[in-house]
Motif scaffolding. Structure first.
Motif, mmCIF file in Angstrom:
data_model
loop_
_atom_site.group_PDB
_atom_site.id
_atom_site.type_symbol
_atom_site.label_atom_id
_atom_site.label_comp_id
_atom_site.label_asym_id
_atom_site.label_seq_id
_atom_site.Cartn_x
_atom_site.Cartn_y
_atom_site.Cartn_z
ATOM 1 N N VAL A 52 1.920 7.998 -9.592
ATOM 2 C CA VAL A 52 3.127 8.639 -9.163
ATOM 3 C C VAL A 52 3.483 8.838 -7.828
ATOM 4 C CG1 VAL A 52 4.328 11.209 -9.145
ATOM 5 C CG2 VAL A 52 3.050 10.681 -10.816
ATOM 6 N N THR A 53 4.612 7.550 -7.164
ATOM 7 C CA THR A 53 5.138 7.059 -6.317
ATOM 8 C C THR A 53 5.586 8.381 -4.836
ATOM 9 O OG1 THR A 53 6.588 5.936 -5.818
ATOM 10 C CG2 THR A 53 4.457 4.700 -6.134
ATOM 11 N N PRO A 54 5.265 8.006 -3.761
ATOM 12 C CA PRO A 54 6.544 9.307 -3.206
ATOM 13 C C PRO A 54 8.183 8.634 -3.449
ATOM 14 C CG PRO A 54 4.838 8.999 -1.839
ATOM 15 C CD PRO A 54 4.685 7.817 -2.960
ATOM 16 N N GLN A 55 8.469 7.361 -3.444
ATOM 17 C CA GLN A 55 9.884 6.856 -3.877
ATOM 18 C C GLN A 55 10.605 7.889 -4.579
ATOM 19 O OE1 GLN A 55 6.499 4.979 -3.260
ATOM 20 N NE2 GLN A 55 7.019 4.393 -0.752
ATOM 21 N N VAL A 56 11.709 7.331 -4.776
ATOM 22 C CA VAL A 56 12.258 8.340 -5.941
ATOM 23 C C VAL A 56 13.648 7.379 -6.323
ATOM 24 C CG1 VAL A 56 12.315 10.620 -5.142
ATOM 25 C CG2 VAL A 56 13.974 9.435 -4.532
ATOM 26 N N SER A 57 14.004 7.757 -7.431
ATOM 27 C CA SER A 57 14.705 6.983 -8.223
ATOM 28 C C SER A 57 15.941 7.708 -9.204
ATOM 29 C CB SER A 57 14.539 6.429 -9.378
ATOM 30 O OG SER A 57 13.420 4.819 -9.333
ATOM 31 N N ALA A 58 17.474 7.727 -9.329
ATOM 32 C CA ALA A 58 18.416 8.313 -9.048
ATOM 33 C C ALA A 58 19.001 8.006 -10.517
ATOM 34 C CB ALA A 58 19.574 7.939 -8.232
ATOM 35 N N THR A 59 18.394 9.698 -11.687
ATOM 36 C CA THR A 59 18.411 9.350 -12.560
ATOM 37 C C THR A 59 19.348 10.021 -13.388
ATOM 38 O OG1 THR A 59 16.847 11.043 -13.916
ATOM 39 C CG2 THR A 59 16.182 8.445 -13.032
ATOM 40 N N PRO A 60 19.743 10.289 -14.599
ATOM 41 C CA PRO A 60 21.280 10.966 -15.732
ATOM 42 C C PRO A 60 20.457 12.499 -14.792
ATOM 43 C CG PRO A 60 20.997 9.360 -16.674
ATOM 44 C CD PRO A 60 19.687 9.040 -15.726
ATOM 45 N N ALA A 61 18.954 12.439 -15.341
ATOM 46 C CA ALA A 61 18.162 14.100 -15.427
ATOM 47 C C ALA A 61 18.209 14.368 -13.724
ATOM 48 C CB ALA A 61 17.513 14.159 -15.727
ATOM 49 N N GLY A 62 18.574 13.397 -12.519
ATOM 50 C CA GLY A 62 18.944 13.655 -10.686
ATOM 51 C C GLY A 62 17.481 12.695 -10.249
ATOM 52 N N VAL A 63 16.933 13.261 -8.753
ATOM 53 C CA VAL A 63 16.324 12.267 -8.569
ATOM 54 C C VAL A 63 14.825 12.210 -9.267
ATOM 55 C CG1 VAL A 63 15.267 12.200 -6.749
ATOM 56 C CG2 VAL A 63 17.833 12.215 -6.623
ATOM 57 N N GLU A 122 0.658 -0.970 -0.201
ATOM 58 C CA GLU A 122 -0.051 0.110 -0.004
ATOM 59 C C GLU A 122 0.274 1.083 0.177
ATOM 60 O OE1 GLU A 122 -4.025 0.110 2.167
ATOM 61 O OE2 GLU A 122 -2.853 1.440 3.209
ATOM 62 N N VAL A 123 0.396 2.356 -0.518
ATOM 63 C CA VAL A 123 1.207 3.693 -1.192
ATOM 64 C C VAL A 123 0.307 4.861 -0.988
ATOM 65 C CG1 VAL A 123 1.677 3.556 -3.017
ATOM 66 C CG2 VAL A 123 3.287 5.204 -1.490
ATOM 67 N N GLN A 124 0.256 6.227 -0.115
ATOM 68 C CA GLN A 124 -0.459 6.809 -0.507
ATOM 69 C C GLN A 124 0.529 7.341 -1.946
ATOM 70 O OE1 GLN A 124 -3.220 8.017 0.109
ATOM 71 N NE2 GLN A 124 -3.583 7.207 1.842
ATOM 72 N N GLY A 125 -0.197 7.771 -3.527
ATOM 73 C CA GLY A 125 0.271 8.409 -4.253
ATOM 74 C C GLY A 125 -0.735 8.492 -5.322
ATOM 75 N N MET A 126 -0.290 9.168 -6.247
ATOM 76 C CA MET A 126 -1.089 10.680 -7.429
ATOM 77 C C MET A 126 -1.770 9.496 -8.620
ATOM 78 S SD MET A 126 0.418 14.138 -6.777
ATOM 79 C CE MET A 126 1.593 13.755 -7.948
ATOM 80 N N LEU A 127 -2.147 9.549 -9.581
ATOM 81 C CA LEU A 127 -2.970 9.404 -10.504
ATOM 82 C C LEU A 127 -3.728 10.073 -11.334
ATOM 83 C CD1 LEU A 127 -3.321 6.828 -8.871
ATOM 84 C CD2 LEU A 127 -5.324 6.453 -9.874
ATOM 85 N N ALA A 128 -2.306 10.217 -12.460
ATOM 86 C CA ALA A 128 -2.685 11.485 -13.409
ATOM 87 C C ALA A 128 -3.085 10.419 -14.867
ATOM 88 C CB ALA A 128 -1.397 12.412 -13.515
ATOM 89 N N ASN A 129 -3.962 11.706 -15.810
ATOM 90 C CA ASN A 129 -4.583 11.544 -16.310
ATOM 91 C C ASN A 129 -4.364 13.096 -17.674
ATOM 92 O OD1 ASN A 129 -5.508 10.348 -19.191
ATOM 93 N ND2 ASN A 129 -7.621 10.879 -18.654
ATOM 94 N N GLY A 130 -3.534 13.060 -18.211
ATOM 95 C CA GLY A 130 -3.157 14.290 -19.619
ATOM 96 C C GLY A 130 -3.332 15.715 -17.536
ATOM 97 N N SER A 131 -4.446 16.668 -17.816
ATOM 98 C CA SER A 131 -3.859 18.010 -17.197
ATOM 99 C C SER A 131 -4.993 17.316 -15.567
ATOM 100 C CB SER A 131 -4.615 18.911 -17.050
ATOM 101 O OG SER A 131 -6.096 18.943 -17.662
ATOM 102 N N ARG A 132 -5.430 16.013 -15.436
ATOM 103 C CA ARG A 132 -5.957 16.138 -14.164
ATOM 104 C C ARG A 132 -5.226 14.806 -13.273
ATOM 105 N NH1 ARG A 132 -12.634 14.571 -16.077
ATOM 106 N NH2 ARG A 132 -12.930 16.913 -16.895
ATOM 107 N N VAL A 133 -5.194 14.936 -12.413
ATOM 108 C CA VAL A 133 -4.262 14.883 -11.092
ATOM 109 C C VAL A 133 -5.137 14.944 -9.773
ATOM 110 C CG1 VAL A 133 -2.141 14.335 -9.994
ATOM 111 C CG2 VAL A 133 -2.323 16.028 -12.549
#
Length: 416
Positions: free
Chosen positions: A170-181, A100-111
């Motif tokens: 979209v979840t609160p967990q982050v991943s390290a990428t070449p573009a940043g966190v 279970e996680v508190q996240g965000m759901l997005a469809n286009g501009s609706r979040v």
């Protein structure tokens, strides 16, 4: 002679045709008032019980009776043997792992924010009724690796999606990428829609397969916890303590009364305050007996004086008027209890008939999820209401009866 004398005279006064018809009218009003107050109280309490029961069933169709999780907030890596251990407990009907996680759901501009829960469909059937609440698609469409998602009806409506459309989680967990966190996100396909009838779930809940959720959260083979269904949901606080003791205190155990304590406390407070308000109606009617008996005592001054001169004690005279007032309260209470129970048991067809005759809707189905008035008559409420009303009626007789007992025979007969 009929004994006891107080009972005989008191009942005779109650049945007799009095010269003062106004007193008879007030007595009738007192009976009717007590009966109507009891009817209103029984019906309202039964409807409130019905609403509370309906709400509890809807909440618990999605929420588990109890949840086991890591006491330090991490994941459980030993959940498989834990499942076997808790399923062996005699008071556990079913158990299912989840993430279970508190996240965000997005469809286009609706979040929109949402509680995203990963489940195993077959296991989830043991602890919840999600399958029953599906109005589109199927829970079985949540297949490992296909990244499907089931949304609440209101959440799907807000995002503007239907089965077959895509949403981004979209979840609160982050991943390290070449573009940043960057936050972790994944595209899911809407495979179904459910409707519980509670905004907390229909607007804020989404379900995915547990393995997909574990990948999204980076949990590996761990899970967030184990959900339990118990043999007696009302005994959940006691049963979870027993389960926690059997598990050696190694897990954090939370039951549904703790998770929803504020909500159910508010419902209990609402019922308590409504009971107090409606009891005032019964109290007003009961204390009409005071005015009735005061007028009777004034009207029967000479009769009281004759009884005293014939040797009746003040206690016996007091008993006469207590019997009369108690008879009024008893009749009103019995009529009110019987009428209240009958109406409470048939409140739904009665309301439907009123709606049909007058063309109105007390609970508009376009606004409320519950379109009919549920009723749950509980014996303890009926006994409590009837007992309290009768007790108030008896108390209301004390002062007039005491005044009658203090009547001075010489003074009462002076002008006779």
């Amino acid at each position: 002679m009929f004994h006891p004398l107080s009972l005989y005279i008191g009942l005779r006064y109650t049945r007799a045709r009095r010269r003062n018809h106004f007193i008879s009218f007030i007595s009738g009003i007192s009976m009717v008032g007590i009966a109507l107050g009891i009817v209103a109280l029984i019906v309202v309490l039964s409807v409130m019980n019905g609403f509370h029961k309906e709400i509890q069933q809807r909440i618990l169709s999605m929420a588990s009776h109890a949840t086991l999780s890591d006491p330090f907030g991490g994941g459980l890596d030993d959940w498989r043997p834990l499942l076997e251990q808790v399923r062996a407990h005699p008071d556990v009907v079913g158990a299912a792992p989840f993430v279970e996680v508190q996240g965000m759901l997005a469809n286009g501009s609706r979040v929109s924010g949402a509680m995203v829960r990963g489940i195993l469909p077959r296991e989830e059937d043991q602890v919840a009724e999600l399958r029953r609440d599906m109005i589109g698609g199927s829970v079985d469409d949540l297949v490992d690796g296909e990244f499907n998602i089931v949304l609440g009806r209101d959440l799907a409506g807000y995002l503007g999606v239907a089965p077959g459309d895509k949403v981004t989680v979209v979840t609160p967990q982050v991943s390290a990428t070449p573009a940043g966190v960057m936050p972790r996100l994944k595209r899911f396909t809407v495979s179904g829609v459910f409707s519980v009838g509670m905004a907390d779930y229909d607007r804020n809940a989404a379900f995915i397969h547990m393995r997909d959720g574990a990948r999204l959260l980076g949990l590996g083979d761990n899970v967030s916890g184990v959900r339990l269904k118990l043999t007696d949901m009302w005994a959940a606080p006691r049963l979870v303590r027993e389960i926690a003791y059997d598990l050696g205190g190694a897990y954090r155990v939370v039951d549904w009364t703790q998770v929803h304590s504020n909500f159910f406390s508010a419902l209990a407070m609402e019922k308590r305050m409504m009971s107090i308000i409606l009891f005032l109606i019964v109290a007003v009617a009961a204390f009409n007996i005071v005015s009735t008996l005061v007028m009777v005592v004034t009207d029967k001054q000479s009769d009281i004086a004759v009884l005293r001169t014939l040797g009746a004690s003040p206690a016996r005279v007091m008993g006469v008027f207590m019997v009369q007032g108690t008879a009024i309260g008893l009749i009103g209470t019995l009529v009110g209890v019987v009428a209240g129970v009958v109406l409470a048991l048939n409140v739904e067809p009665v309301v439907a008939w009123i709606e049909g005759v007058f063309g109105v809707h007390f609970l508009d189905p376009s606004i409320y999820y519950i379109s009919a008035l549920p009723s749950d008559v509980q014996l303890v409420d009926v006994l409590r209401v009837g007992g309290a009303a009768f007790a108030m009626s008896v108390l209301a007789t004390l002062y007039p009866a005491w005044r009658a007992a203090r009547t001075d025979p010489a003074e009462a007969l002076r002008y006779e």
